[in-house]
Design a protein around this motif. Structure first.
Motif, PDB file in Angstrom:
ATOM      1  N   ALA A  46       3.330   0.798  -5.963  1.00  0.00           N
ATOM      2  CA  ALA A  46       4.610   0.204  -5.573  1.00  0.00           C
ATOM      3  C   ALA A  46       5.228   0.965  -4.407  1.00  0.00           C
ATOM      4  CB  ALA A  46       5.561   0.181  -6.766  1.00  0.00           C
ATOM      5  N   GLN A  91       3.287   0.000  -1.194  1.00  0.00           N
ATOM      6  CA  GLN A  91       3.615  -1.347  -0.712  1.00  0.00           C
ATOM      7  C   GLN A  91       5.007  -1.393  -0.097  1.00  0.00           C
ATOM      8  OE1 GLN A  91       1.428  -4.103  -0.573  1.00  0.00           O
ATOM      9  NE2 GLN A  91       3.047  -4.615   0.837  1.00  0.00           N
ATOM     10  N   GLU A  92       5.948  -0.717  -0.706  1.00  0.00           N
ATOM     11  CA  GLU A  92       7.322  -0.687  -0.178  1.00  0.00           C
ATOM     12  C   GLU A  92       7.356  -0.028   1.204  1.00  0.00           C
ATOM     13  OE1 GLU A  92      11.239   1.822  -1.343  1.00  0.00           O
ATOM     14  OE2 GLU A  92      10.363   0.620  -2.959  1.00  0.00           O
TER      15      GLU A  92
END
Length: 162
Positions: A56, A59-60
């Motif tokens: 996560a 991806q951020e």
């Protein structure tokens, strides 16, 4: 957003993923790093993430870097060029990217000249690192894979069909 998947693949290849924080390879100390090269004030000795947290976070940050690159680059980019620039900027930081000769050449339409800048970014703490040499080679190859050498551009002034 195919470039995002390509950028994540490049970054994963070169960063690797460690779920327990480790010291910076160049300094042997701060900044402490975790996941796919994440650093920051909340990361130090004893920090542990799950794989979901690492993915996560990656991806951020890739999404944010893609937006940043789009705001700084003044020419159209292919997915491969964008992915390579995201991986590069992920590693060197937005400030270094924004003031780089690579960006200046790219914005001038000198695609080959921009690509030739990748290998110059192979130092950490003043030392050439084999990992950075390998990374820049991979980023440059990805960048050139999607390069659009248009007729009449500074890269192709004679007008030879690309």
């Amino acid at each position: 957003m195919a470039w995002s998947d390509d950028a994540c693949s490049l970054i994963k290849q070169f960063e690797g993923c460690k779920l327990k924080a480790y010291p910076d390879p160049a300094t042997g100390a701060a900044p402490w790093t975790i996941g796919y090269g994440a650093t920051g004030p909340k990361i130090g000795p004893g920090t542990v993430w799950t794989q979901v947290q690492a993915d996560a976070d990656l991806q951020e940050r890739v999404t944010a870097l893609g937006a940043h690159i789009t705001s700084e680059v003044r020419i159209p980019l292919s997915d491969e060029e964008t992915a390579a620039l995201v991986s590069f900027t992920y590693n060197v930081g937005t400030g270094n990217f924004d003031h780089s000769t690579l960006l200046k050449k790219l914005n001038a339409g000198d695609i080959q000249g921009a690509a030739d800048e990748f290998p110059k970014w192979n130092l950490a703490a003043g030392k050439v690192l084999a990992g950075l040499v390998h990374r820049r080679s991979g980023e440059m190859a990805e960048f050139l894979l999607g390069a659009n050498f248009t007729v009449g551009s500074p890269t192709n002034p004679e007008g030879v069909a690309a």
